[in-house]
Design a protein around this motif. Sequence first.
Motif, short mmCIF file in Angstrom:
data_model
loop_
_atom_site.label_atom_id
_atom_site.label_comp_id
_atom_site.label_asym_id
_atom_site.label_seq_id
_atom_site.Cartn_x
_atom_site.Cartn_y
_atom_site.Cartn_z
N GLY A 57 2.77 27.58 -26.30
CA GLY A 57 3.89 26.69 -26.60
C GLY A 57 3.56 25.24 -26.30
O GLY A 57 2.43 24.87 -25.99
N SER A 58 4.58 24.41 -26.35
CA SER A 58 4.36 22.97 -26.31
C SER A 58 4.75 22.31 -24.99
O SER A 58 4.61 21.09 -24.85
CB SER A 58 5.15 22.31 -27.45
OG SER A 58 6.54 22.57 -27.32
N TYR A 59 5.25 23.06 -24.01
CA TYR A 59 5.73 22.41 -22.79
C TYR A 59 4.59 21.96 -21.89
O TYR A 59 4.65 20.89 -21.29
CB TYR A 59 6.67 23.33 -22.01
CG TYR A 59 7.53 22.58 -21.03
CD1 TYR A 59 8.74 22.03 -21.42
CD2 TYR A 59 7.12 22.39 -19.71
CE1 TYR A 59 9.52 21.31 -20.53
CE2 TYR A 59 7.89 21.68 -18.82
CZ TYR A 59 9.09 21.14 -19.23
OH TYR A 59 9.85 20.42 -18.34
N PHE A 60 3.52 22.76 -21.79
CA PHE A 60 2.37 22.42 -20.96
C PHE A 60 1.20 21.98 -21.82
O PHE A 60 1.04 22.46 -22.95
CB PHE A 60 1.90 23.64 -20.15
CG PHE A 60 2.83 24.08 -19.07
CD1 PHE A 60 2.85 23.44 -17.84
CD2 PHE A 60 3.69 25.15 -19.27
CE1 PHE A 60 3.71 23.86 -16.83
CE2 PHE A 60 4.54 25.58 -18.27
CZ PHE A 60 4.55 24.93 -17.05
N PRO A 61 0.32 21.12 -21.30
CA PRO A 61 -0.94 20.86 -22.00
C PRO A 61 -1.81 22.11 -21.96
O PRO A 61 -1.67 22.96 -21.08
CB PRO A 61 -1.57 19.72 -21.19
CG PRO A 61 -0.98 19.85 -19.83
CD PRO A 61 0.41 20.37 -20.03
N ILE A 62 -2.70 22.22 -22.94
CA ILE A 62 -3.59 23.37 -23.05
C ILE A 62 -5.03 22.87 -22.96
O ILE A 62 -5.43 21.95 -23.69
CB ILE A 62 -3.39 24.09 -24.40
CG1 ILE A 62 -1.94 24.56 -24.54
CG2 ILE A 62 -4.36 25.26 -24.54
CD1 ILE A 62 -1.59 25.00 -25.95
N PHE A 63 -5.81 23.46 -22.06
CA PHE A 63 -7.22 23.12 -21.93
C PHE A 63 -8.05 24.33 -22.36
O PHE A 63 -7.85 25.43 -21.83
CB PHE A 63 -7.56 22.71 -20.50
CG PHE A 63 -6.92 21.43 -20.06
CD1 PHE A 63 -7.49 20.21 -20.38
CD2 PHE A 63 -5.72 21.43 -19.35
CE1 PHE A 63 -6.90 19.01 -20.00
CE2 PHE A 63 -5.12 20.25 -18.95
CZ PHE A 63 -5.71 19.03 -19.29
N ILE A 64 -8.94 24.11 -23.32
CA ILE A 64 -9.83 25.17 -23.79
C ILE A 64 -11.27 24.72 -23.61
O ILE A 64 -11.68 23.68 -24.13
CB ILE A 64 -9.59 25.51 -25.26
CG1 ILE A 64 -8.13 25.93 -25.49
CG2 ILE A 64 -10.52 26.64 -25.71
CD1 ILE A 64 -7.81 26.27 -26.94
N GLY A 65 -12.03 25.50 -22.86
CA GLY A 65 -13.45 25.20 -22.68
C GLY A 65 -14.27 25.94 -23.72
O GLY A 65 -14.47 27.15 -23.63
N PHE A 66 -14.72 25.23 -24.72
CA PHE A 66 -15.52 25.84 -25.79
C PHE A 66 -16.96 25.96 -25.32
O PHE A 66 -17.63 24.97 -25.07
CB PHE A 66 -15.44 24.99 -27.06
CG PHE A 66 -14.09 25.01 -27.71
CD1 PHE A 66 -13.69 26.10 -28.48
CD2 PHE A 66 -13.21 23.96 -27.55
CE1 PHE A 66 -12.44 26.13 -29.08
CE2 PHE A 66 -11.96 23.97 -28.15
CZ PHE A 66 -11.57 25.08 -28.91
N GLY A 67 -17.40 27.21 -25.18
CA GLY A 67 -18.76 27.44 -24.71
C GLY A 67 -18.95 27.25 -23.23
O GLY A 67 -20.08 27.30 -22.74
N LEU A 68 -17.87 27.06 -22.48
CA LEU A 68 -17.97 26.91 -21.03
C LEU A 68 -17.93 28.28 -20.35
O LEU A 68 -17.29 29.21 -20.85
CB LEU A 68 -16.80 26.07 -20.49
CG LEU A 68 -16.80 24.57 -20.69
CD1 LEU A 68 -15.56 23.97 -20.03
CD2 LEU A 68 -18.04 23.93 -20.12
N ASN A 69 -18.58 28.39 -19.22
CA ASN A 69 -18.43 29.58 -18.39
C ASN A 69 -17.09 29.50 -17.66
O ASN A 69 -16.65 28.42 -17.26
CB ASN A 69 -19.57 29.67 -17.37
CG ASN A 69 -20.89 29.97 -18.02
OD1 ASN A 69 -20.95 30.72 -19.00
ND2 ASN A 69 -21.96 29.38 -17.51
#
Length: 375
Positions: A99-111
């Motif tokens: 959803g849109s209330y929290f920011p989203i962090f995605i680690g692409f290729g991260l461990n």
Amino acid sequence: MSQFSSYTDQLDKAAPLLAGLKKPIVVAKVDADKYKSLASKHDIDGYPTLKIFVHGVYTEYYGPRKADLLVRYLTKFVAPDVTILSSDSAIREFIEAAGSYFPIFIGFGLNESTISNLAIKYKKRAWFSVAKDFSDEIMTTYDFDKAPALAAIHLASNEHSIFYGPLEEKFLENYIKQNFFPLVLPLNQDTLKSLEDDPRKIVVTILNDEGNEKSKGLLKVLKAAASENRDLIFGYVGFKQWEDFAESFDVSKKTKLPKMVLWDGDEEYYLVIGSESIDETDMWTQVSKFLEGYREGRVIKKRYAGSALMDFINSQLGGRYVLILIFVVLVMVLIRSTNMEEPPTVGIRDQADDARSSTVHPQTKDLRQNENKED
């Protein structure tokens, strides 16, 4: 319908949905007029007060009040610290569910281990995940051309940014803290609550009307300025939308708007000499001049006429009703006996798998220290 009744109605709607989750969330109500020592223990001074308890550790609730948003918000507290994504469809489903209330962090290729400590520390402020497998289409969607990379996504404002490194924890943490908010934050009762623990000063732009075309053009300029001045928070409010708040900065119907001020979130704000208002011609130069004047100290200090940030927040919750609304997350609640003078204590459910979720993040100070150096 009163504000109080509206809150309780939304809680009543949300409670069965929360109780039906795979990891149930219990909603409990406590009469603080009857159980005064409990109210005193938790420093209750406004009603209704909402708190979240995770394994007996509590924090204030400053999230949304509507039932559907409330359910989505609280679901986050029983989600994994870091979600592992193994396909494009998993990425899309995760973002949709977040959803849109929290920011989203995605680690692409991260461990996972690279961000796990930070995900635990900031669990209450953002979603965290790592994508193990993804296509070129995903890379194009989020504008990155190599991995590993960390993306910050704000669905509400349709914004995203990419961080390539250094991928050491201190640099990752700095990037995460700077991306808790969209580039330019609409200021209202809900968003002001989210600023409580952020030490940065707030560039407040006061518009005539948030929705008119001139305002939309200025917001584009402010976004560009915000991306280059991450040590500050940029926010805006329309005089038409929230007159009382705008008047706290000595703004009236006769004031030439838009107007920019720099607020410390407490008792003071600053006017920049020569930048009292903004007109439609070359707005980028005028915004740049405002920021330059502030950093060089060409300011007039003023006293903020409204309540301090937390006093204001509490005043929005105030009322004559003496009731605490408590969200109890991942705990067992005993039913009180009619003979008890105090409600029973909240017992902690033994769930080793979720022990890390009880971590409370400390207030951050390094951005304030950096700002003081520049001042």
